[in-house]
Design an enzyme around this catalytic site. Structure first.
Site, PDB file in Angstrom:
ATOM      1  NE  ARG A  34      -7.108 -21.395   2.175  1.00 34.75           N
ATOM      2  CZ  ARG A  34      -6.328 -20.829   3.080  1.00 34.75           C
ATOM      3  NH1 ARG A  34      -5.737 -21.573   4.012  1.00 34.75           N
ATOM      4  NH2 ARG A  34      -6.130 -19.532   3.058  1.00 34.75           N
ATOM      5  CG  HIS A  72      -5.099 -13.373   2.974  1.00 38.94           C
ATOM      6  ND1 HIS A  72      -3.843 -13.825   3.287  1.00 38.94           N
ATOM      7  CD2 HIS A  72      -5.371 -12.352   3.842  1.00 38.94           C
ATOM      8  CE1 HIS A  72      -3.359 -13.096   4.280  1.00 38.94           C
ATOM      9  NE2 HIS A  72      -4.262 -12.198   4.629  1.00 38.94           N
ATOM     10  CB  THR A 120      -1.746 -22.290   2.642  1.00 39.32           C
ATOM     11  OG1 THR A 120      -1.749 -21.543   3.854  1.00 39.32           O
ATOM     12  CG2 THR A 120      -1.527 -21.366   1.464  1.00 39.32           C
ATOM     13  CD  GLU A 146      -3.339  -9.678   6.678  1.00 38.90           C
ATOM     14  OE1 GLU A 146      -4.410 -10.252   6.991  1.00 38.90           O
ATOM     15  OE2 GLU A 146      -2.316 -10.308   6.360  1.00 38.90           O
ATOM     16  CE1 TYR A 151      -0.321 -12.803  -0.395  1.00 36.31           C
ATOM     17  CE2 TYR A 151      -1.010 -11.221  -2.068  1.00 36.31           C
ATOM     18  CZ  TYR A 151      -1.275 -12.319  -1.269  1.00 36.31           C
ATOM     19  OH  TYR A 151      -2.508 -12.935  -1.338  1.00 36.31           O
ATOM     20  CE  LYS A 169      -5.533 -15.987  -1.640  1.00 30.92           C
ATOM     21  NZ  LYS A 169      -4.468 -17.001  -1.773  1.00 30.92           N
ATOM     22  CG  ASN A 189      -5.524 -20.364  -0.961  1.00 28.91           C
ATOM     23  OD1 ASN A 189      -5.936 -19.268  -1.307  1.00 28.91           O
ATOM     24  ND2 ASN A 189      -4.489 -20.502  -0.152  1.00 28.91           N
ATOM     25  NE  ARG A 210      -4.000 -18.947   9.715  1.00 31.82           N
ATOM     26  CZ  ARG A 210      -3.503 -18.677   8.503  1.00 31.82           C
ATOM     27  NH1 ARG A 210      -4.016 -17.703   7.777  1.00 31.82           N
ATOM     28  NH2 ARG A 210      -2.492 -19.375   8.015  1.00 31.82           N
TER      29      ARG A 210
END
Length: 152
Positions: free
Chosen positions: A112, A125, A101, A136, A54, A14, A122, A95
């Site tokens: 994170r 994604h 998140t 995606e 989103y 991000k 964070n 993850r």
């Protein structure tokens, strides 16, 4: 116990990751886990792509304010890095490496927890299921941009 199935997942570094010059450090953590790069590129996101990406939260309101306009402003504030990573069980493992998140709830030692600020800023994604990874990957990588030439 058999190895988990080989998978490919999408990770977006991000704007906060890119602006803080953390892309290399974050990428190294993934590569140190043995994951393989299938595709990587820097790109400027558009509102159209973000609306699709989103769509599941486009109408979400938090504290009386719609989330999407703020999220769109953030996600278009600088380029992002799109990364396709492959490996056994990569979706779950990525993850776990990222942590929750909300960066404020993430343990130190997770990406994170070490680098993030909150739920929006964070760092990354990451796809949350094989189905979302497939959608995606197609959203952010065109035909011919994912490679298997370097896979064992």
């Amino acid at each position: 116990m058999p190895y988990p199935k080989e998978e490919t997942t999408l990770i977006l570094f991000k704007p906060d990751c890119v602006r803080k010059n953390l892309s290399g450090a974050v990428l190294k953590r993934f590569l140190d886990e043995g994951f393989r790069i299938r595709g990587i590129k820097m790109m400027q996101l558009t509102e159209e792509v973000l609306r699709e990406h989103y769509a599941h939260i486009i109408d979400l309101v938090i504290d009386g304010k719609p989330l999407f306009p703020k999220l769109s402003t953030f996600m278009t504030s600088s380029p992002v890095v799109a990364l396709a990573l492959s490996g056994p069980g990569v979706i779950v493992r990525v993850r776990e490496l990222l942590g929750p998140t909300n960066s404020q709830k993430a343990d130190k030692g997770t990406i994170r927890g070490d680098f993030g600020t909150d739920s929006m800023m964070n760092i990354c994604h990451a796809s949350d299921s094989p189905e979302s990874a497939d959608a995606e990957l197609h959203r952010f990588f065109k035909e011919g941009e994912l490679f298997t030439c370097c896979m064992d």
